[in-house]
Design an enzyme around this catalytic site. Structure first.
Site, PDB file in Angstrom:
ATOM      1  N   PRO A   1       0.149  -5.697  -0.360  1.00  0.00           N
ATOM      2  CA  PRO A   1      -0.643  -6.525  -1.257  1.00  0.00           C
ATOM      3  C   PRO A   1      -0.620  -6.061  -2.714  1.00  0.00           C
ATOM      4  O   PRO A   1      -0.704  -4.862  -2.998  1.00  0.00           O
ATOM      5  CB  PRO A   1      -2.067  -6.391  -0.694  1.00  0.00           C
ATOM      6  CG  PRO A   1      -1.863  -6.091   0.742  1.00  0.00           C
ATOM      7  CD  PRO A   1      -0.608  -5.272   0.819  1.00  0.00           C
TER       8      PRO A   1
ATOM      9  N   ALA B   1      -2.662  -1.017  -0.757  1.00  0.00           N
ATOM     10  CA  ALA B   1      -3.964  -0.519  -0.305  1.00  0.00           C
ATOM     11  C   ALA B   1      -4.100  -0.536   1.218  1.00  0.00           C
ATOM     12  O   ALA B   1      -4.937   0.191   1.772  1.00  0.00           O
ATOM     13  CB  ALA B   1      -5.080  -1.344  -0.951  1.00  0.00           C
TER      14      ALA B   1
ATOM     15  N   HIS C   1      -4.365   2.666   3.382  1.00  0.00           N
ATOM     16  CA  HIS C   1      -5.568   3.481   3.565  1.00  0.00           C
ATOM     17  C   HIS C   1      -6.465   3.009   4.704  1.00  0.00           C
ATOM     18  O   HIS C   1      -7.424   3.695   5.041  1.00  0.00           O
ATOM     19  CB  HIS C   1      -6.337   3.539   2.245  1.00  0.00           C
ATOM     20  CG  HIS C   1      -5.453   3.869   1.073  1.00  0.00           C
ATOM     21  ND1 HIS C   1      -4.746   5.054   0.988  1.00  0.00           N
ATOM     22  CD2 HIS C   1      -5.088   3.152  -0.030  1.00  0.00           C
ATOM     23  CE1 HIS C   1      -4.018   5.069  -0.120  1.00  0.00           C
ATOM     24  NE2 HIS C   1      -4.210   3.917  -0.761  1.00  0.00           N
TER      25      HIS C   1
ATOM     26  N   GLU D   1       7.353   6.312   4.151  1.00  0.00           N
ATOM     27  CA  GLU D   1       6.195   5.787   3.405  1.00  0.00           C
ATOM     28  C   GLU D   1       6.432   6.070   1.921  1.00  0.00           C
ATOM     29  O   GLU D   1       6.812   7.184   1.560  1.00  0.00           O
ATOM     30  CB  GLU D   1       4.929   6.508   3.893  1.00  0.00           C
ATOM     31  CG  GLU D   1       3.685   6.126   3.126  1.00  0.00           C
ATOM     32  CD  GLU D   1       2.478   6.978   3.517  1.00  0.00           C
ATOM     33  OE1 GLU D   1       2.630   7.915   4.343  1.00  0.00           O
ATOM     34  OE2 GLU D   1       1.394   6.695   2.984  1.00  0.00           O
TER      35      GLU D   1
ATOM     36  N   SER E   1       2.547   5.702  -7.407  1.00  0.00           N
ATOM     37  CA  SER E   1       1.621   6.725  -7.895  1.00  0.00           C
ATOM     38  C   SER E   1       1.458   7.784  -6.805  1.00  0.00           C
ATOM     39  O   SER E   1       2.063   7.679  -5.727  1.00  0.00           O
ATOM     40  CB  SER E   1       0.268   6.079  -8.234  1.00  0.00           C
ATOM     41  OG  SER E   1      -0.350   5.601  -7.035  1.00  0.00           O
TER      42      SER E   1
ATOM     43  N   ARG F   1      -5.698  10.550  -6.883  1.00  0.00           N
ATOM     44  CA  ARG F   1      -6.521   9.448  -7.390  1.00  0.00           C
ATOM     45  C   ARG F   1      -7.882   9.430  -6.675  1.00  0.00           C
ATOM     46  O   ARG F   1      -8.364  10.465  -6.244  1.00  0.00           O
ATOM     47  CB  ARG F   1      -5.732   8.136  -7.248  1.00  0.00           C
ATOM     48  CG  ARG F   1      -4.412   8.173  -8.051  1.00  0.00           C
ATOM     49  CD  ARG F   1      -3.618   6.894  -7.923  1.00  0.00           C
ATOM     50  NE  ARG F   1      -4.375   5.751  -8.445  1.00  0.00           N
ATOM     51  CZ  ARG F   1      -4.020   4.472  -8.243  1.00  0.00           C
ATOM     52  NH1 ARG F   1      -2.931   4.210  -7.530  1.00  0.00           N
ATOM     53  NH2 ARG F   1      -4.736   3.493  -8.746  1.00  0.00           N
TER      54      ARG F   1
END
Ligand code: CA2
Length: 156
Positions: free
Chosen positions: A13, A80, A83, A101, A105, A110
């Site tokens: 996404p 996202a 996670h 994977e 960033s 973060r």
């Protein structure tokens, strides 16, 4: 399996927005630029790249299932979903080839909620924090993993 091994590159996404928003985090390159980088690296290794971006978890799960027996490896930047998507975890666990994977960033540096990857345990390698160069590094890692697998089977 096709003659030239296929690497399935999956983008989760919002990655379609790359180059448009938040360049300070994700750089100025577009997703097309990254797909080009991966494709160039793959061609150098005799591999093809198929790319799919989706904002929908189920579409990505379907693509992983359809890759079984057809694609040699998967590189996934799940966005996202990384996670919290246990359905991506389960689908990747059923894929027989190498899984890498990928993150542009470094989520570990973060916000705390990005520190957990639920797909890490079913990936053979993780490339994170190298910006757009990560797409080349991920394909090179796939190449090494496929070579290792071939060495194990005695395949040419
Ligand atoms: O660093 C990465 O590649 C991420 O997978 C990117 C995801 C993020 O949720 C992960 O924690 C790390 C976010 C992708 C959204 O991309 C955007 C691009 C431009 C503007 C807004 C979002």
């Amino acid at each position: 399996m096709p003659d030239r091994p296929v690497v399935l590159l999956l983008s989760g996404p919002n990655l379609n927005l790359l180059g448009d928003r938040q360049p300070e985090i994700y750089g100025a390159q577009t997703l097309d630029d990254h797909v080009g980088t991966a494709t160039t690296a793959a061609e150098a290794a005799g591999l093809d790249v198929e790319h799919l971006q989706s904002n929908h978890e189920g579409v990505l799960v379907d693509a992983i299932q359809a890759a079984r027996g057809r694609c040699a490896a998967i590189v996934i930047n799940a966005g996202a979903l990384t996670h919290y998507s246990w359905s991506l975890h389960d689908a990747l666990a059923c894929f027989e080839g190498p899984v890498v994977e990928l993150h542009i960033s470094n989520p570990a540096e973060r916000e705390p909620w990005r520190h957990l990857s639920v797909i890490e345990a079913v990936a053979d390698a993780t490339i994170a924090g190298f910006g757009g160069d990560g797409y080349r590094l991920a394909v090179e890692r796939v190449t090494d993993l496929l070579d290792d697998a071939d060495a194990g089977t005695g395949a040419p």
